[in-house]
Design an enzyme around this catalytic site. Sequence first.
Site, PDB file in Angstrom:
ATOM      1  N   TYR A   1       0.766  -1.224  -0.003  1.00  0.00           N
ATOM      2  CA  TYR A   1      -0.174   0.029  -0.010  1.00  0.00           C
ATOM      3  C   TYR A   1       0.855   1.334   0.046  1.00  0.00           C
ATOM      4  O   TYR A   1       0.669   2.251  -0.711  1.00  0.00           O
ATOM      5  CB  TYR A   1      -0.989   0.022   1.283  1.00  0.00           C
ATOM      6  CG  TYR A   1      -1.887   1.280   1.384  1.00  0.00           C
ATOM      7  CD1 TYR A   1      -3.031   1.201   0.543  1.00  0.00           C
ATOM      8  CD2 TYR A   1      -1.612   2.273   2.074  1.00  0.00           C
ATOM      9  CE1 TYR A   1      -3.607   2.702   0.521  1.00  0.00           C
ATOM     10  CE2 TYR A   1      -2.345   3.562   2.231  1.00  0.00           C
ATOM     11  CZ  TYR A   1      -3.399   3.589   1.320  1.00  0.00           C
ATOM     12  OH  TYR A   1      -4.153   4.563   1.501  1.00  0.00           O
TER      13      TYR A   1
ATOM     14  N   VAL B   1      -7.691   7.305   6.848  1.00  0.00           N
ATOM     15  CA  VAL B   1      -9.161   7.776   6.656  1.00  0.00           C
ATOM     16  C   VAL B   1     -10.186   6.455   7.294  1.00  0.00           C
ATOM     17  O   VAL B   1      -9.775   5.383   7.104  1.00  0.00           O
ATOM     18  CB  VAL B   1      -9.503   8.060   5.461  1.00  0.00           C
ATOM     19  CG1 VAL B   1     -10.886   8.230   4.882  1.00  0.00           C
ATOM     20  CG2 VAL B   1      -8.514   9.137   4.717  1.00  0.00           C
TER      21      VAL B   1
ATOM     22  N   LYS C   1       1.098   4.109  -3.134  1.00  0.00           N
ATOM     23  CA  LYS C   1       0.834   5.535  -2.824  1.00  0.00           C
ATOM     24  C   LYS C   1       2.174   6.562  -3.106  1.00  0.00           C
ATOM     25  O   LYS C   1       1.774   7.499  -3.468  1.00  0.00           O
ATOM     26  CB  LYS C   1       0.029   5.744  -1.254  1.00  0.00           C
ATOM     27  CG  LYS C   1      -1.103   5.246  -1.408  1.00  0.00           C
ATOM     28  CD  LYS C   1      -2.028   5.535  -2.275  1.00  0.00           C
ATOM     29  CE  LYS C   1      -3.521   5.511  -2.063  1.00  0.00           C
ATOM     30  NZ  LYS C   1      -4.544   6.288  -2.881  1.00  0.00           N
TER      31      LYS C   1
END
Length: 134
Positions: free
Chosen positions: A46, A81, A50
């Site tokens: 991840y 988030v 990103k």
Amino acid sequence: MISTNVIGLSMCTREAVQDMTRRNTNGHIINIGHHSTATGPSEAFYAASKAAVCSLTAGLRAEIAEKKLPIRVSLISPSAVNTEFFSTDEDGKATNGKQAKLEAQDVAAAVVWCLAAPPSVDVSEVVLQPTGSR
């Protein structure tokens, strides 16, 4: 994850820029990165995907500027988030970790803010963190 965050972003961006160029219209590309130092074992791909989003956005911005195209390029980099990627309770609130999290609406508001900027303003990057976080 790499397919979605890197390959998918690249393909969609290519098509959007070609369409905006063909129509000779102003445009705005907004990519969503991630503002985090977390690189635990389950987060490596991840984080790498990103990081690629950030690099691709910077490269696109340079390419657009060099070609003098009327397209703005922005990167929004939120910290964690509250999404389905986190464990949630019956009210849908994240339960894992003590880290404060942003809500999806916070990220959406940043997108709207970028889009609302005057044409003479290119918002290069917005970093979002919950109030009171370090």
